[in-house]
Structures are given as C-alpha cells and as structure tokens.
Design an enzyme around this catalytic site. Structure first.
Site, short mmCIF file in Angstrom:
data_model
loop_
_atom_site.label_atom_id
_atom_site.label_comp_id
_atom_site.label_asym_id
_atom_site.label_seq_id
_atom_site.Cartn_x
_atom_site.Cartn_y
_atom_site.Cartn_z
N ASP A 40 46.72 23.41 -4.99
CA ASP A 40 45.54 23.46 -5.85
C ASP A 40 45.65 24.76 -6.64
O ASP A 40 45.91 25.82 -6.06
CB ASP A 40 44.25 23.44 -5.02
CG ASP A 40 42.98 23.31 -5.86
OD1 ASP A 40 42.97 23.78 -7.02
OD2 ASP A 40 41.98 22.77 -5.34
N ILE A 48 43.62 26.65 -7.80
CA ILE A 48 42.61 27.66 -7.45
C ILE A 48 43.18 28.71 -6.49
O ILE A 48 42.65 29.82 -6.39
CB ILE A 48 41.36 26.99 -6.85
CG1 ILE A 48 40.17 27.94 -6.89
CG2 ILE A 48 41.63 26.53 -5.42
CD1 ILE A 48 38.86 27.28 -6.50
N SER A 49 44.25 28.38 -5.81
CA SER A 49 44.78 29.24 -4.76
C SER A 49 45.83 30.22 -5.27
O SER A 49 46.89 29.79 -5.75
CB SER A 49 45.41 28.39 -3.64
OG SER A 49 46.13 29.20 -2.74
N PRO A 50 45.60 31.53 -5.14
CA PRO A 50 46.64 32.48 -5.52
C PRO A 50 47.85 32.38 -4.61
O PRO A 50 48.98 32.66 -5.03
CB PRO A 50 45.95 33.85 -5.38
CG PRO A 50 44.84 33.63 -4.40
CD PRO A 50 44.39 32.22 -4.63
N ALA A 64 49.06 29.62 -3.48
CA ALA A 64 49.86 28.51 -4.01
C ALA A 64 50.72 29.00 -5.18
O ALA A 64 51.88 28.58 -5.32
CB ALA A 64 48.96 27.37 -4.44
#
Length: 213
Positions: A9, A11-13, A15
């Site tokens: 996603d 939104i995830s740093p 990731a």
C-alpha cells in the site's frame, strides 16, 4: 523460476523502502515479482489493529526511523505534507494500470515517488489527476471493475493471514517488512535454516497470557 507476490500500500513508508531496496536484495537470483496493491486499512481492521501512524508516540518514531533507514540505504525519502492520508485513489490507479490488477515496477515506482519523494499532499486531487493522465489516461480509475480487483487483492491478502505491508509471499512462506529482505534472499538461496524447527514450529508455542480487550 520462483514467483514473489509483493503486497503493498503506497501509504506505507516501509513499503517504499522495501520496494526501492528489492532489486539489490534479489541481485543474482532468477525470480518473478508480482505487485499486489492492497488496502492496508482493511487488513488492520480485519485483525483489530491500529496502524503505526494512528498511535501518537509510535507515529513520531516511525517518521524518524524511516528517514534514518532511507538515509542508510540511500533511498530518496521526503515525508508527504500530511500522513496518514486516504490512499484509495493511488491504489485504484495502480490497479487500473494492469488488467489483472498487478501493476508493473515502473507504475509502482512512479506512484511511490509521488508519495514519498515530493513533500506534497499525496492525495491531492489535482496531483492525482496529473499522475493518472501520465500513467493510464484512458482508464476509468473509479470503475466497478477496478474497485473489485483491488478488493480481490485485499481479500487475498487477508485470506493468506497477512497483517501488514510490505509483505512478500513465495512458496506459501510470508516475509513481512522491509527488514525481512535479507531473510527473503536467504530463503531464495536455499538456506536450510528455513526447514528447521526455528522456522516451522513457532506456531506451536503455547500462549502464556492474553490481554482482555
């Protein structure tokens, strides 16, 4: 050739850190990577959890840690103007870029950089429209088909009992977090440790106490 399913996603740093470091982690290994956009919030809700950015003290630590990790691995990272944000528009855009809802690395890289390398509002409507026009100008990002493909990816992640992003799944084995990349590499190189009780028997460890909720 093995296939890695990479659940992410934007939104995830973490990731983003994992995505940027993945080519180096897989260097010299013949493998196929399939990117699977998922709704992290739905995964959290399924497991009854809060995200790191929803716990004030953990939120502050997260932003400090990811900036340190980015610096250490030489990954560009600039915090967006606000976080967390609604990432559905970005997830649907990524999903719309592939008939199976599995965007390629080029698409994911463009979207991750839109979020984590600009310092601007990631969910800004004008910025999102410009990004959509650049990546998939003819697609209906808000179509029922795109929404269903994203839901299918998320349902698949939940069915696999995934609890966070980034998650990598290969041969039915789950590797969670950007810090799991060395483990993933070792597994792909055939490290025999992954056949030992240290890996296989942890599910049988008794629970000593459970908190009441």
């Amino acid at each position: 050739m093995k296939t890695i399913h990479f659940y992410l996603d934007f939104i995830s740093p973490y990731a983003w850190l994992a995505f940027d470091a993945l080519p180096q982690a897989l260097q010299g290994i013949s493998v196929r990577v399939v990117h699977k956009p998922v709704v992290f919030g739905a995964m959290l809700q399924h497991h009854g959890q809060l995200g790191p950015a929803e716990i004030p003290a953990k939120r502050d630590w997260t932003y400090r840690q990811v900036q340190w990790q980015a610096r250490a691995q030489d990954t560009p990272l600039q915090l967006p103007a606000s976080h967390p944000f609604n990432s559905l528009g970005l997830l649907r855009l990524a999903t719309a870029c592939d008939p199976a809802g599995e965007p390629n690395r080029f698409v994911c890289d463009k979207i991750f950089r839109h979020v984590w390398c600009s310092g601007q509002e990631a969910a800004n409507a004008e910025r999102l429209a410009a990004l959509s026009a650049d990546l998939v100008p003819a697609a209906d990002v808000g179509s029922a088909e795109v929404k269903q493909r994203l839901k299918d990816n998320t349902d698949e992640a939940i069915a696999l009992n995934l609890f966070g992003v980034p998650s990598f799944v290969v041969d039915g084995q789950v590797f969670w977090g950007n810090d799991a990349l060395p483990m993933l590499r070792a597994y792909l190189l055939g490290d025999p440790w992954f056949g030992s009780d240290d890996w296989t028997a942890v599910g049988g460890l008794p629970v000593g106490i459970q908190r009441k909720t």
